[in-house]
Structure formats: C-alpha cells, structure tokens
Design a protein around this motif. Structure first.
Motif, mmCIF file in Angstrom:
data_model
loop_
_atom_site.group_PDB
_atom_site.id
_atom_site.type_symbol
_atom_site.label_atom_id
_atom_site.label_comp_id
_atom_site.label_asym_id
_atom_site.label_seq_id
_atom_site.Cartn_x
_atom_site.Cartn_y
_atom_site.Cartn_z
ATOM 1 N N GLY A 195 0.770 -1.225 0.000
ATOM 2 C CA GLY A 195 0.000 0.000 0.000
ATOM 3 C C GLY A 195 0.805 1.280 0.000
ATOM 4 N N ALA A 199 0.650 3.919 -3.104
ATOM 5 C CA ALA A 199 0.197 5.294 -2.873
ATOM 6 C C ALA A 199 1.210 6.292 -3.435
ATOM 7 N N VAL A 228 -2.174 -1.183 4.588
ATOM 8 C CA VAL A 228 -2.624 0.168 4.912
ATOM 9 C C VAL A 228 -4.134 0.137 5.121
ATOM 10 N N THR A 229 -4.659 1.203 5.734
ATOM 11 C CA THR A 229 -6.080 1.236 6.064
ATOM 12 C C THR A 229 -6.939 1.799 4.941
ATOM 13 N N TRP A 230 -6.327 2.387 3.908
ATOM 14 C CA TRP A 230 -7.092 2.972 2.798
ATOM 15 C C TRP A 230 -7.862 1.883 2.075
ATOM 16 N N TRP A 232 -8.861 1.738 -1.174
ATOM 17 C CA TRP A 232 -8.597 1.613 -2.605
ATOM 18 C C TRP A 232 -9.888 1.726 -3.421
ATOM 19 N N PRO A 242 -5.005 9.639 -2.713
ATOM 20 C CA PRO A 242 -5.435 9.759 -1.310
ATOM 21 C C PRO A 242 -5.440 11.220 -0.880
ATOM 22 N N ILE A 249 -2.149 8.047 3.399
ATOM 23 C CA ILE A 249 -2.589 6.740 3.892
ATOM 24 C C ILE A 249 -1.892 6.483 5.229
ATOM 25 N N GLU A 250 -2.417 5.526 5.972
ATOM 26 C CA GLU A 250 -1.834 5.151 7.254
ATOM 27 C C GLU A 250 -1.628 3.650 7.297
ATOM 28 N N ASP A 252 -1.788 -0.074 8.577
ATOM 29 C CA ASP A 252 -2.739 -0.889 9.344
ATOM 30 C C ASP A 252 -1.928 -1.658 10.387
#
Length: 267
Positions: A195, A199, A228-230, A232, A242, A249-250, A252
């Motif tokens: 991720g 990104a 990642v927590t996004w 998509w 993003p 993004i962050e 996970d």
C-alpha cells in the motif's frame, strides 16, 4: 533503499506542511489516475473469466504476461470476447519474444485486434529487432524504461511508440518529463507494491503530464492485504489520489502485527 527513503521523506514533508505528496511534486495534473487490471500468464479460458470480472468492476483494459509458445492470439481473442472490442490489452513478454521469425508472425496476427499494445517484446539493447518489428507490423510497441539510460536509448533509436516509466520518484518524474518533451505518452510502472508504495506511485502518476496511459496498480486485488487502512476506491478504471497530507494513507497496525515475520529497531 532510495525509494523507501524518498517515500518516507515525502510523507514527512507533506504532513509537516499539511499538503499532499503530489503537491510537493508540483501539483496534480489529474485527481484520478487511469488504471488497468493485471494478470500473469493465463489460459484463454481463465482470461475470459478474469476479464469478465474486471469489466464488471469497471476496468477498461488489462495487462498480461506472455512468452513465445503461449496461445497469444487465442488469449487476446478470449479477452475481447469477454471485455468487448474496446477493452484494452497490453501484452508484456518481458523480453521473451527472442525469436524474430516467431515474434513477427505473432505480431502480424495481432494486428487484427484494436486497442492493443506490446510492451518489451525484445531486450531494450537489441534496437535492430525493435526496428524490424516496427517495419513489419502496425502493432504499437512500448518500452519499459527502468532507468534514464534505457529511456535515452529508446528515444535515440526511435523504436517505441510509447513508454512504461518506473524507477524511484525523482527518476520517474525526470523520465516522464523527457517523454513529454519528446512528444510521447507513458504510464507508471508497477511491481504490485504494497500500500505505501502504490500510494507513492499514485501521487507521482498524478503529477506527471505525460502519464496518461493506464498504470497496472492492482495491489488491492492481487495482494491478500496492502498493509494500509485505505480502501482503494477503484471506479471507472481509475484510482483517486489519497486526500490526506503526505502519502495520505496510514499503516494498518493490526495487519502489520499479523503478517510480521521479523522485527528490528534502530536508534
């Protein structure tokens, strides 16, 4: 290592200055980046099923791997039957079409299909094979430029119709600018990164004017998890940048804990 440092630096600078990575690269040319589906070497029957699924998800094209001996024409026919004549096909032999006679025969057969391109049929150093192919067929040829020296070679010898540019962020941006100045188009190459990497690729592709061709950014479908927590949000064969600062993004943390196999801490 350079790419990892670049991503971390752009993320930190963006968050520090409350702007996106794409803004640090000069601003967005587009807010949504065109993307294609992706698959490795598959049988025609599997491709028919995969493309039907991709079309249902809104994708308008697919990249597939290939080598001489594969039923390439039958594969493309299956893709078109499932996706329609307008469904794009990028065939990537990854330099494996090494027999000029067989490759030229395949290229001539592929002329019957619309919205199709061939990426890296031959090694980039073998200019004569590329030029011979261009003389024998109208099928568009794409050169994957992993470094600036490869791009310079392709431009000087004039054997590619367009380019797949990759490399770390600064290198990609330099190559995309050179492609633009030379009057060509490109897409951003992908290694189906996790991720964070995907990104970063999205931001770079959004900042490059020449990057108008669909990139194969399919980690969310190919990977079990992107870490990642996004979510998509693919739509209409595109991905948005993003919206948060930095990469947007962050990580996970729960996924990192679940998939971690080793841990090291540096002070």
């Amino acid at each position: 290592m350079t790419y990892a440092f670049e991503m971390a630096l752009h993320d930190w600078m963006g968050k520090r200055n409350r702007c996106r990575m794409v803004d640090l690269l000069g601003g967005s040319v587009r807010e949504r980046v065109p993307v294609d589906a992706w698959r490795g070497r598959q049988t025609p029957e599997d491709l028919r099923r995969i493309v039907a699924q991709a079309r249902a998800r809104g994708f308008r094209g697919i990249e597939m791997k290939s080598k001489l001996g594969d039923p390439t024409v039958a594969q493309v026919r299956a893709i078109k039957e499932a996706g329609g004549d307008d469904f794009g096909v990028t065939i990537d032999p990854m330099w494996q079409w090494l027999s000029p006679h067989d490759a030229l025969h395949t290229l001539k057969q592929l002329e019957a299909f619309s919205n199709l391109r061939i990426e890296d049929p031959f090694p980039w150093e073998q200019s004569e094979m590329w030029q011979r192919a261009r003389q024998a067929t109208a099928a568009p040829l794409v050169l994957h430029t992993r470094t600036m020296s490869v791009l310079k070679h392709g431009l000087q010898h004039g054997y590619a119709d367009n380019f797949n540019c990759s490399g770390y962020v600064a290198e990609f941006m330099a190559m995309a600018h050179a492609v633009e100045v030379a009057g060509y188009c490109c897409w951003h190459g992908s290694s189906l990164e996790l991720g964070v990497g995907q990104a970063a690729v999205l931001h770079a592709a959004a900042a490059a004017r020449a990057c108008t061709m669909p990139s194969d950014l399919q980690s969310a479908y190919i990977r079990e998890h992107t870490l990642v927590t996004w979510d998509w949000p693919y739509a209409d064969s595109t991905l948005p940048i993003p919206s948060g600062p930095g990469l947007g993004i962050e990580l996970d943390r729960d996924a990192l804990q679940r998939y971690r196999r080793a841990f090291a801490e540096f002070n």
